[in-house]
Design an enzyme around this catalytic site. Structure first.
Site, PDB file in Angstrom:
ATOM      1  N   GLN A 299       0.834  -1.210   0.000  1.00 35.98           N
ATOM      2  CA  GLN A 299       0.000   0.000   0.000  1.00 35.98           C
ATOM      3  C   GLN A 299       0.871   1.263   0.000  1.00 35.98           C
ATOM      4  O   GLN A 299       0.492   2.292   0.555  1.00 35.98           O
ATOM      5  CB  GLN A 299      -0.932   0.004   1.209  1.00 35.98           C
ATOM      6  CG  GLN A 299      -2.169  -0.878   1.049  1.00 35.98           C
ATOM      7  CD  GLN A 299      -3.103  -0.389  -0.061  1.00 35.98           C
ATOM      8  OE1 GLN A 299      -3.050   0.750  -0.494  1.00 35.98           O
ATOM      9  NE2 GLN A 299      -3.954  -1.282  -0.540  1.00 35.98           N
ATOM     10  N   SER A 300       2.015   1.187  -0.620  1.00 31.88           N
ATOM     11  CA  SER A 300       2.962   2.304  -0.586  1.00 31.88           C
ATOM     12  C   SER A 300       2.378   3.617  -1.145  1.00 31.88           C
ATOM     13  O   SER A 300       1.949   3.673  -2.307  1.00 31.88           O
ATOM     14  CB  SER A 300       4.211   1.925  -1.378  1.00 31.88           C
ATOM     15  OG  SER A 300       5.030   3.049  -1.581  1.00 31.88           O
ATOM     16  N   ASN A 301       2.396   4.654  -0.322  1.00 35.71           N
ATOM     17  CA  ASN A 301       2.010   5.988  -0.789  1.00 35.71           C
ATOM     18  C   ASN A 301       3.066   6.529  -1.744  1.00 35.71           C
ATOM     19  O   ASN A 301       2.766   7.243  -2.690  1.00 35.71           O
ATOM     20  CB  ASN A 301       1.900   6.958   0.396  1.00 35.71           C
ATOM     21  CG  ASN A 301       0.830   6.533   1.381  1.00 35.71           C
ATOM     22  OD1 ASN A 301      -0.302   6.278   1.002  1.00 35.71           O
ATOM     23  ND2 ASN A 301       1.194   6.442   2.658  1.00 35.71           N
TER      24      ASN A 301
END
Ligand code: PLP
Length: 336
Positions: A74-76
């Site tokens: 879920q890397s921003n």
């Protein structure tokens, strides 16, 4: 000495507002300000955008047409990179870390946005992650064979180039805080790969904040404090090597508050989620469970133990991450 700033491509909407939150101030017994870096944009939002302004300027200078980077599933950072690349007409490859790369997670939150904006996703596992630089290089090689010019952005965009995003954010803050009496203030932020911290610590020195009694304190959301102090120190050193107009940062001046990693990176406890919920209800500020929510929980916990811990005024840097909130909706079920 005047600070010489490297090339940048405009991506972030700045200056972001510095807002006073009255109810949270009352609740915490300090003057609580929030630096709204969750408002650097909508799709292109959060702290990574500031770093990407410098990283992608470097990529363009080098003639790159495909950006390669990596992070958690879920890397921003990966989402912001994919969006920024699209905005500049570049392709992107994001290497996303998951438990079992043969059965990747569902297309929610940031993963959905990565796909939507046309990034190529390469699923990697924790073993691959341990040698991520090799993974990126192999991907770069594959791209070269396709006739493209790759540019690798390291984890979190946290290197001597990306750090400029937050060096320059300190210039912005210096202007905004100029209207307040400066002393006895602490700038607080969530630390995940060190680039934001390096920029803030160096920028606070470069733009006179430190001189005016303003401190900078990070809460690490993974690893531990010695790891990040070392990391931040080495990024700062690299910045100064490349740009001697920047001031040296002493290791001893880097403050990292440990003890709030909790259940682990991207794993939330009910206490952390409740704190995040209360912030939403009190001041309509949306924190994310992985970074800002954890750091804010740490801040509240520290203050309940030692009320004067951060001086009379806190500037909490809201580094974004809202898209990571949605895949966690289930975890809130019994709390709402
Ligand atoms: C990446 C990220 C951080 C941490 O910043 P680093 O520069 O990687 O330490 C904090 N908050 C959010 C929302 C992020 O996405």
């Amino acid at each position: 000495m005047t600070i010489r700033i490297p090339n940048r491509v405009p991506l972030a909407i700045t200056p972001t507002p510095l807002q006073f939150l009255e109810r949270t101030s009352e609740e915490l017994g300090v003057e609580f300000y929030i630096k709204r870096d969750d408002m650097t944009g909508l799709e292109l939002s959060g702290n990574k955008v500031r770093k990407l302004e410098f990283l992608l300027a470097d990529a363009l200078d080098k003639g790159a047409n495909v950006i390669i980077t990596g992070g958690g599933e879920q890397s921003n950072h990966c989402r912001a990179t994919a969006m920024a690349a699209a905005k500049l007409g570049l392709s992107s490859v994001v290497c996303l870390r998951t438990l079992d790369k043969k059965s990747p997670p569902e297309m929610s939150g940031n993963i959905f946005l990565d796909k939507l904006v046309g990034a190529e996703i390469v699923w990697i596992d924790h073993e691959d992650w341990a040698r991520q630089d090799e993974v990126y290089e192999a991907e770069a090689q594959r791209q070269r064979e396709l006739g493209r010019v790759p540019y690798i952005v390291p984890e979190g965009g946290s290197n001597a180039i990306g750090a400029w995003g937050y060096i320059e954010c300190c210039r912005e803050l210096a202007g905004q805080l100029g209207e307040l009496e400066k002393a006895d203030t602490t700038i607080v932020y969530a630390c995940g790969s060190g680039g934001t911290g390096a920029g803030l610590v160096l920028g606070a020195q470069a733009y006179g904040l430190k001189e005016n009694g303003i401190k900078v304190a990070g809460f690490n959301v993974c690893d531990d404090a010695p790891f990040f102090i070392e990391r931040i120190h080495s990024i700062c050193k690299e910045v100064v090597e490349a740009e001697p107009s920047c001031p040296d940062v002493e290791r001893a001046s880097i403050e990292m508050i440990d003890g709030y990693v909790g259940a682990g990176y991207a794993k939330s406890s009910p206490e952390e989620l409740l704190c995040l919920r209360d912030m939403a209800r009190r001041d309509a500020i949306l924190f994310d469970p992985v970074y800002t929510g954890k750091a804010f929980y740490g801040l509240v916990s520290e203050l309940s133990r030692t009320p004067g811990r951060f001086g009379k005024r806190i500037v909490f840097v809201h580094t974004g991450g809202v898209f990571g909130l949605f895949p966690q909706a289930k975890a809130f079920e019994t709390l709402l």
